[in-house]
Design a protein around this motif. Structure first.
Motif, PDB file in Angstrom:
ATOM      1  N   SER A  39       7.743 -11.483  43.484  1.00  0.00           N
ATOM      2  CA  SER A  39       8.263 -11.407  44.845  1.00  0.00           C
ATOM      3  C   SER A  39       8.305  -9.955  45.295  1.00  0.00           C
ATOM      4  N   PRO A  40       8.271  -9.712  46.602  1.00  0.00           N
ATOM      5  CA  PRO A  40       8.346  -8.334  47.078  1.00  0.00           C
ATOM      6  C   PRO A  40       9.567  -7.583  46.543  1.00  0.00           C
ATOM      7  N   LYS A 133       4.436 -14.075  47.542  1.00  0.00           N
ATOM      8  CA  LYS A 133       5.424 -14.698  48.425  1.00  0.00           C
ATOM      9  C   LYS A 133       4.857 -16.023  48.897  1.00  0.00           C
ATOM     10  N   ASN A 142      -0.095 -12.512  59.466  1.00  0.00           N
ATOM     11  CA  ASN A 142       0.959 -12.195  58.491  1.00  0.00           C
ATOM     12  C   ASN A 142       0.546 -12.488  57.061  1.00  0.00           C
ATOM     13  N   MET A 144      -1.267 -11.132  54.708  1.00  0.00           N
ATOM     14  CA  MET A 144      -1.231 -10.135  53.639  1.00  0.00           C
ATOM     15  C   MET A 144       0.184  -9.900  53.113  1.00  0.00           C
ATOM     16  N   GLU A 145       1.196 -10.284  53.877  1.00  0.00           N
ATOM     17  CA  GLU A 145       2.574 -10.194  53.378  1.00  0.00           C
ATOM     18  C   GLU A 145       2.787 -11.104  52.174  1.00  0.00           C
ATOM     19  N   HIS A 146       1.933 -12.100  52.024  1.00  0.00           N
ATOM     20  CA  HIS A 146       2.078 -13.075  50.940  1.00  0.00           C
ATOM     21  C   HIS A 146       1.287 -12.683  49.692  1.00  0.00           C
ATOM     22  N   THR A 187      -1.222  -3.928  42.156  1.00  0.00           N
ATOM     23  CA  THR A 187      -0.482  -4.227  43.379  1.00  0.00           C
ATOM     24  C   THR A 187      -1.245  -3.714  44.603  1.00  0.00           C
ATOM     25  N   LYS A 188      -1.057  -4.404  45.709  1.00  0.00           N
ATOM     26  CA  LYS A 188      -1.925  -4.193  46.874  1.00  0.00           C
ATOM     27  C   LYS A 188      -1.805  -2.787  47.456  1.00  0.00           C
ATOM     28  N   ASP A 189      -0.680  -2.109  47.217  1.00  0.00           N
ATOM     29  CA  ASP A 189      -0.531  -0.762  47.767  1.00  0.00           C
ATOM     30  C   ASP A 189      -1.505   0.231  47.152  1.00  0.00           C
TER      31      ASP A 189
END
Length: 281
Positions: A39-40, A133, A142, A144-146, A187-189
């Motif tokens: 989870s974030p 998520k 939205n 990419m938030e997942h 991780t995506k960052d």
């Protein structure tokens, strides 16, 4: 952050990769690199840790699949324009969905088994997208938030089982060991643009696949949103997003397929490499 799992099959422990390539154990903070840890909020907690404060793992342990307890292993077919062209297929109007069974998942450097009675076992380097998520009916804006991050996947495929034996593609895709995953979940960052990544695959040192995620037909936000119209996406689900050209099936004038005793080596820019030995099942 690069998350991984190390240890013998079924006994893997969670870890992260430090800036010097050392494996740092995370067992004090998470049970595994699986849905609840992705989870974030949990990812933010892990990112706040000082890797130097974590136990350093000695030696060179086996690296397991980078995600544990995968609920759904969803794959997208013919999702690169240049791969569709090499197979003679039309460009899909909507994403083609099939499944790999979770029992296919193995570590990035584990052996790949040629199934009994197989004549046409093939390779496919693919970008894996890991859900952090959950959600249903996700808006593309939205989506990419997942996504928590990315990994390398070899979508090993038995083409006769897949294409010539009737029914769906799934039975040629989900054989045991047909889903090497890892070495790490990035991780995506850490990835500025997942649609600008080079990916490649070699067999016995010969480069067969040499492509880029730039030629994806349906990009990641579209895929996440599209899939969520038909199922809930849950933390720890993995989406394998398709392969570039150079698969054995597409080689002219004669296709080339795997046999026992060969070595596949593959990788994606920024996400690491895999290497597998093929063996008879």
């Amino acid at each position: 952050m690069k998350l991984l799992r190390y240890g013998q099959p079924g006994k893997e422990r969670p870890a992260l990769l430090d800036k010097d390539g050392g494996i740092r154990d995370l067992s004090e903070f998470i049970d595994d690199v699986s849905g609840p840890a992705l989870s974030p909020e949990r990812i933010a907690t892990l990112k706040a840790l000082d890797p130097a404060s974590l136990p350093l793992v000695d030696g060179t342990p086996r690296i397991g699949p980078c995600v544990a307890q995968v609920g759904k292993f969803i794959c997208i077919g013919l999702n690169y324009a240049d791969h569709a062209a090499e197979t003679g297929a039309d460009i899909p109007k909507e994403p083609i969905i099939f499944n790999k069974w979770t029992s296919a998942i193995v570590g990035p450097n584990d052996n790949v088994e040629i199934p009994r009675n197989s004549k046409k076992t093939d390779w496919e380097v693919e970008l894996g997208v890991v859900i952090g998520k959950g959600g249903r009916y996700i808006d593309e804006a939205n989506a990419m938030e997942h996504v928590v991050g990315y990994c390398v996947i070899n979508d090993v495929s038995e083409r006769e089982f897949q294409i010539e034996r009737g029914g769906t593609w799934d039975k040629g895709k989900g054989c045991d060991t047909f889903g090497p995953m890892g070495p790490w979940l990035v991780t995506k960052d850490e990835i500025a643009d997942p649609h600008q990544l080079n990916l490649w695959l070699e067999v016995d040192g010969k480069r067969y696949q040499n492509g880029s995620t730039r030629t994806m037909i349906f990009q990641i936000p579209k895929l996440v949103s599209y899939l969520s119209q038909f199922m809930s996406l849950q933390p720890g689900d993995v989406i394998s997003t398709g392969t570039p050209p150079g698969v054995g099936l597409g080689i002219k004038p004669e296709p080339v397929f795997l046999r026992a005793g060969q070595r596949m080596r593959l990788g994606i820019e920024g996400l690491g490499e895999q290497e597998q030995l093929t063996v008879d099942a």
